[in-house]
Scaffold this active site. Structure first.
Site, PDB file in Angstrom:
ATOM      1  N   ILE A  26       0.926  -1.170  -0.152  1.00  0.00           N
ATOM      2  CA  ILE A  26       0.023   0.108  -0.011  1.00  0.00           C
ATOM      3  C   ILE A  26       0.910   1.087   0.013  1.00  0.00           C
ATOM      4  O   ILE A  26       1.951   1.218   0.674  1.00  0.00           O
ATOM      5  CB  ILE A  26      -1.063  -0.024   1.300  1.00  0.00           C
ATOM      6  CG1 ILE A  26      -1.810  -1.258   1.242  1.00  0.00           C
ATOM      7  CG2 ILE A  26      -1.741   1.222   1.373  1.00  0.00           C
ATOM      8  CD1 ILE A  26      -2.737  -1.320   0.266  1.00  0.00           C
ATOM      9  N   LYS A 178      14.317 -12.817   4.279  1.00  0.00           N
ATOM     10  CA  LYS A 178      12.798 -12.442   4.375  1.00  0.00           C
ATOM     11  C   LYS A 178      12.490 -11.021   4.860  1.00  0.00           C
ATOM     12  O   LYS A 178      12.798 -10.651   6.050  1.00  0.00           O
ATOM     13  CB  LYS A 178      12.069 -13.279   5.524  1.00  0.00           C
ATOM     14  CG  LYS A 178      10.545 -13.244   5.492  1.00  0.00           C
ATOM     15  CD  LYS A 178       9.599 -13.298   6.646  1.00  0.00           C
ATOM     16  CE  LYS A 178       9.165 -12.150   7.237  1.00  0.00           C
ATOM     17  NZ  LYS A 178       8.352 -11.133   6.263  1.00  0.00           N
ATOM     18  N   GLY A 231      13.783  -6.141  14.323  1.00  0.00           N
ATOM     19  CA  GLY A 231      12.291  -5.998  14.468  1.00  0.00           C
ATOM     20  C   GLY A 231      11.972  -5.649  15.704  1.00  0.00           C
ATOM     21  O   GLY A 231      12.664  -5.141  16.650  1.00  0.00           O
ATOM     22  N   SER A 232      10.712  -5.886  16.258  1.00  0.00           N
ATOM     23  CA  SER A 232      10.154  -5.559  17.465  1.00  0.00           C
ATOM     24  C   SER A 232      10.616  -6.597  18.522  1.00  0.00           C
ATOM     25  O   SER A 232      11.024  -7.592  18.200  1.00  0.00           O
ATOM     26  CB  SER A 232       8.476  -5.631  17.518  1.00  0.00           C
ATOM     27  OG  SER A 232       8.359  -6.643  17.048  1.00  0.00           O
ATOM     28  N   GLY A 236      11.257 -10.529  18.225  1.00  0.00           N
ATOM     29  CA  GLY A 236      12.281 -10.999  18.632  1.00  0.00           C
ATOM     30  C   GLY A 236      12.456 -12.036  19.686  1.00  0.00           C
ATOM     31  O   GLY A 236      13.287 -13.029  19.395  1.00  0.00           O
ATOM     32  N   GLU A 253      18.338  -7.219  16.639  1.00  0.00           N
ATOM     33  CA  GLU A 253      18.370  -5.796  16.915  1.00  0.00           C
ATOM     34  C   GLU A 253      17.166  -5.435  17.033  1.00  0.00           C
ATOM     35  O   GLU A 253      16.090  -5.382  15.919  1.00  0.00           O
ATOM     36  CB  GLU A 253      18.910  -5.251  15.501  1.00  0.00           C
ATOM     37  CG  GLU A 253      20.235  -5.176  15.118  1.00  0.00           C
ATOM     38  CD  GLU A 253      21.138  -4.705  16.309  1.00  0.00           C
ATOM     39  OE1 GLU A 253      20.970  -3.731  16.825  1.00  0.00           O
ATOM     40  OE2 GLU A 253      22.374  -5.181  16.420  1.00  0.00           O
ATOM     41  N   CYS A 287      14.352   2.514  15.237  1.00  0.00           N
ATOM     42  CA  CYS A 287      14.721   2.120  16.609  1.00  0.00           C
ATOM     43  C   CYS A 287      15.607   2.959  17.293  1.00  0.00           C
ATOM     44  O   CYS A 287      15.878   3.018  18.522  1.00  0.00           O
ATOM     45  CB  CYS A 287      15.398   0.849  16.416  1.00  0.00           C
ATOM     46  SG  CYS A 287      16.806   1.109  15.173  1.00  0.00           S
ATOM     47  N   GLU A 386       8.636   2.549  23.129  1.00  0.00           N
ATOM     48  CA  GLU A 386       8.884   2.834  21.900  1.00  0.00           C
ATOM     49  C   GLU A 386       7.575   3.386  21.050  1.00  0.00           C
ATOM     50  O   GLU A 386       6.729   2.430  21.075  1.00  0.00           O
ATOM     51  CB  GLU A 386       9.657   1.918  21.318  1.00  0.00           C
ATOM     52  CG  GLU A 386      10.037   2.031  20.060  1.00  0.00           C
ATOM     53  CD  GLU A 386      11.003   1.002  19.313  1.00  0.00           C
ATOM     54  OE1 GLU A 386      10.315  -0.204  19.106  1.00  0.00           O
ATOM     55  OE2 GLU A 386      11.964   1.006  18.612  1.00  0.00           O
TER      56      GLU A 386
HETATM   57  P1  NAD Z   1       8.143  -6.679  13.537  1.00  0.00           P
HETATM   58  O1  NAD Z   1       8.938  -7.362  14.638  1.00  0.00           O
HETATM   59  O2  NAD Z   1       6.683  -6.681  13.408  1.00  0.00           O
HETATM   60  O3  NAD Z   1       8.680  -7.604  12.071  1.00  0.00           O
HETATM   61  C1  NAD Z   1       9.898  -7.732  11.890  1.00  0.00           C
HETATM   62  C2  NAD Z   1      10.119  -8.732  10.843  1.00  0.00           C
HETATM   63  O4  NAD Z   1       9.954  -9.947  11.556  1.00  0.00           O
HETATM   64  C3  NAD Z   1       9.164  -8.750   9.647  1.00  0.00           C
HETATM   65  O5  NAD Z   1       9.877  -9.222   8.384  1.00  0.00           O
HETATM   66  C4  NAD Z   1       7.831  -9.659   9.926  1.00  0.00           C
HETATM   67  O6  NAD Z   1       7.308 -10.332   8.891  1.00  0.00           O
HETATM   68  C5  NAD Z   1       8.717 -10.801  10.707  1.00  0.00           C
HETATM   69  N1  NAD Z   1       7.984 -11.481  11.629  1.00  0.00           N
HETATM   70  C6  NAD Z   1       6.702 -11.205  12.294  1.00  0.00           C
HETATM   71  N2  NAD Z   1       6.376 -12.196  12.952  1.00  0.00           N
HETATM   72  C7  NAD Z   1       7.153 -13.156  12.867  1.00  0.00           C
HETATM   73  C8  NAD Z   1       7.302 -14.634  13.734  1.00  0.00           C
HETATM   74  N3  NAD Z   1       6.581 -14.872  14.468  1.00  0.00           N
HETATM   75  N4  NAD Z   1       8.516 -14.886  13.440  1.00  0.00           N
HETATM   76  C9  NAD Z   1       9.553 -14.671  12.599  1.00  0.00           C
HETATM   77  N5  NAD Z   1       9.406 -13.568  11.787  1.00  0.00           N
HETATM   78  C10 NAD Z   1       8.287 -12.721  12.105  1.00  0.00           C
HETATM   79  O7  NAD Z   1       8.837  -5.264  13.345  1.00  0.00           O
HETATM   80  P2  NAD Z   1       8.573  -4.126  12.322  1.00  0.00           P
HETATM   81  O8  NAD Z   1       7.131  -3.768  12.879  1.00  0.00           O
HETATM   82  O9  NAD Z   1       8.614  -4.542  10.889  1.00  0.00           O
HETATM   83  O10 NAD Z   1       9.698  -3.109  12.616  1.00  0.00           O
HETATM   84  C11 NAD Z   1       9.520  -2.184  13.686  1.00  0.00           C
HETATM   85  C12 NAD Z   1      10.356  -2.506  14.781  1.00  0.00           C
HETATM   86  O11 NAD Z   1      11.901  -3.041  14.567  1.00  0.00           O
HETATM   87  C13 NAD Z   1      10.456  -1.554  15.893  1.00  0.00           C
HETATM   88  O12 NAD Z   1      10.299  -2.042  17.160  1.00  0.00           O
HETATM   89  C14 NAD Z   1      12.026  -1.146  15.782  1.00  0.00           C
HETATM   90  O13 NAD Z   1      12.627  -0.680  16.938  1.00  0.00           O
HETATM   91  C15 NAD Z   1      12.645  -2.430  15.420  1.00  0.00           C
HETATM   92  N6  NAD Z   1      14.020  -1.969  14.459  1.00  0.00           N
HETATM   93  C16 NAD Z   1      15.057  -2.157  15.192  1.00  0.00           C
HETATM   94  C17 NAD Z   1      16.368  -1.860  14.661  1.00  0.00           C
HETATM   95  C18 NAD Z   1      17.757  -1.960  15.422  1.00  0.00           C
HETATM   96  O14 NAD Z   1      18.818  -2.097  14.700  1.00  0.00           O
HETATM   97  N7  NAD Z   1      17.848  -2.331  16.695  1.00  0.00           N
HETATM   98  C19 NAD Z   1      16.335  -1.334  13.256  1.00  0.00           C
HETATM   99  C20 NAD Z   1      15.246  -1.270  12.638  1.00  0.00           C
HETATM  100  C21 NAD Z   1      13.980  -1.580  13.285  1.00  0.00           C
END
Ligand code: NAD
Length: 482
Positions: A26, A178, A231-232, A236, A253, A287, A386
């Site tokens: 989107i 992924k 990710g989150s 994580g 991360e 982040c 956050e």
């Molecule tokens: P998210 O955790 O929702 O998703 C991250 C990735 O994980 C996506 O590709 C998602 O499809 C995948 N995912 C979701 N559920 C999963 C599961 N059960 N098993 C395996 N993979 C799965 O995060 P987001 O909303 O895409 O990104 C935002 C978050 O990322 C924020 O919390 C931010 O702080 C963090 N972030 C951290 C850094 C860092 O370097 N520390 C950098 C960028 C973003």
């Protein structure tokens, strides 16, 4: 775009194909469909892992010099498609032009940097180890850890991918990547560049799809030696739990709730500029957002006035307009989440200094004004969680010890910024902060040579620098009797 025109969302063993899981991409500006991507699920993950496992036998024995050639070709390919990649980041993520350009340049620098480290490995391989005994000799090898799974988020899709992919390939690992289902377009373009780079088939594989359909089986699969996840925190933890079943290595991360400290001798204009950069770059979806701004008592009133004026002057709008400084949030879920945080903050008595809603005149798109709060209680969600949107909380302090204690009072410890004229003092404050990276009087510049990652619940491990490469290597000592 119609369903028939869905983009192939799988690149496995050197072949593009369409999976049966349709992802809607989107536009955050128009809220209309930008593209459809035919991603996959567990079956595609299995195929990708088979290809990666097969290719590992050869790629893991390639020399650093051979890997460097491919990494540099990828860097040049990214440079050649700079405009296209910038456009994808602006249209899919909502990044203003100058931010999209910074991301693409970061990706080029990262691939070039790891090309250099890959070459350096050839000389360092099998280095003799000094031993306290003349009866034995020893050498040290660094070997690729195996097939790795890379899972990345939507806020810096290309950059977070490059920070994992370049060192993984430099180490000699084979990869299943992924991307986020929200922002797969830049990675699809990157995969097309990699397909032309001369990398042997099966070394790099891409599987688009949702977290549960693709990320979860990837994290659980015993063929994967290591998962590198950005990710989150919530996801994580799930990734780590799945990885634990087969004792995989994990690099995580995760989130942050970082501080910018404005010391009593700070240049106020610089402090305001850095506060805006730390809070509103990428519409605050960072982040590393320094969303807690701590200001010395004597500067606080003046700082707040200037910050309000500066925040209100930020031009928010279509990120493809070169005059625009801040774009929309990435999608409706994030837009609602950030507005709910603002609402909650107001409900618990925080004082809104500016912003707090949709900018006037922008009737569609996921836009939120640059927002500043003060009088935020230390136990509120606004202060502790956050937010991942353009929301700053400002608080004053009466001593530097108090400022450091406030900054360190967080479950996270990713980054921090310090603004102050006395550099010795600023350095001392930087040393006292529990954060993986501290900037002094500087915007959030990042170099491939300096580590990325944080303390506490922000990270496990470090990316970038030699540490980013070591994250994909095993150490082997060979000891022989002489
Ligand atoms: P998210 O955790 O929702 O998703 C991250 C990735 O994980 C996506 O590709 C998602 O499809 C995948 N995912 C979701 N559920 C999963 C599961 N059960 N098993 C395996 N993979 C799965 O995060 P987001 O909303 O895409 O990104 C935002 C978050 O990322 C924020 O919390 C931010 O702080 C963090 N972030 C951290 C850094 C860092 O370097 N520390 C950098 C960028 C973003």
């Amino acid at each position: 775009m119609s369903a028939q025109a869905a983009l192939n969302g799988l690149y496995i063993d050197g072949q593009w194909s369409a999976g049966d899981a349709l992802l809607q991409v989107i536009s955050p500006v128009t809220e209309a469909s930008l593209a459809q991507v035919a991603g996959g699920g567990a079956e595609a993950v299995d195929q990708a892992l088979r290809a990666a496992t097969r290719s590992f036998a050869r790629w893991s024995h390639s020399s650093g010099a051979e890997r460097a050639v491919v990494l540099r070709r990828i860097a040049r390919g990214v440079a050649e498609r700079r405009e296209r990649l910038m456009h994808l980041q602006s249209s899919n993520n909502g990044k203003p032009q100058f931010e999209a350009a910074m991301d693409v340049d970061d990706v080029i620098a990262t691939f070039d940097y790891y090309a250099g480290l890959a070459e350096g490995q050839d000389q360092a391989q099998d280095a003799e180890v000094a031993l306290p005994s003349a009866d034995f000799g020893a050498r040290l090898r660094r070997e690729p850890c195996g097939v790795v799974g890379l899972i990345v988020p939507w806020n810096f899709p290309m950059v977070t991918t490059a920070w994992k992919l370049a060192p993984a390939l430099a180490a000699g690992c084979c990869v299943v990547l992924k991307p986020s289902e929200v922002t797969p377009l830049a990675e699809l373009e990157l995969a097309a560049i990699i397909a032309d780079s001369g990398l042997p088939d099966g070394v790099f594989n891409l599987v688009c799809g949702t977290g549960l359909a693709v990320g979860a089986p990837l994290a659980a699969d015993p063929r994967v030696a290591k998962i590198s996840f950005t990710g989150s925190n919530a996801v994580g933890v799930q990734v780590m739990q799945r990885a634990a079943e087969t004792v995989k290595g994990v690099s995580l991360e995760l989130g942050g709730k970082s501080s910018l400290l404005v010391l009593a001798d700070a240049d106020l204009d610089l402090a305001v500029e850095l506060a805006c950069g730390g809070g509103f770059f990428n519409a605050g979806q960072m982040c590393s957002a320094t969303s807690r701004v701590l200001v010395a008592d004597e500067l606080a009133d003046d700082f707040l006035l200037r910050l309000k004026a500066r925040a209100e002057a930020i031009r928010v709008g279509d990120p493809c307009d070169p005059e625009v400084a801040m774009g929309p949030l990435v999608n409706q879920a994030q837009y609602r989440r950030v507005l709910a945080h603002i609402e909650r903050g107001l409900n618990v008595g925080a004082r809104l200094v500016c912003g707090g809603g949709r900018p006037a005149g922008l009737t569609q798109g996921f836009f939120i004004q640059p927002t500043v709060f003060t009088e935020v209680s230390l136990d509120s969600a606004l202060w502790r969680e956050e937010i991942f949107g353009p929301v700053l909380c400002v608080r004053s302090f009466s001593s530097e010890q108090e400022a450091v204690a406030l900054a360190n009072d967080s479950e996270f410890g990713l980054v921090a910024s310090v603004v102050g004229a006395d550099l010795d003092n600023a350095e001392r404050v930087a040393n006292a902060l529990q954060a993986g990276l501290v900037w002094i009087n500087a915007p959030q510049v990042i170099f491939p040579q300096t580590a990325w990652g944080g303390y506490k619940q922000s990270s496990i491990g470090r990316e970038l620098g030699p540490w980013g490469l070591q994250a994909f290597q095993e150490l082997k000592h060979v000891i022989r009797a002489l």
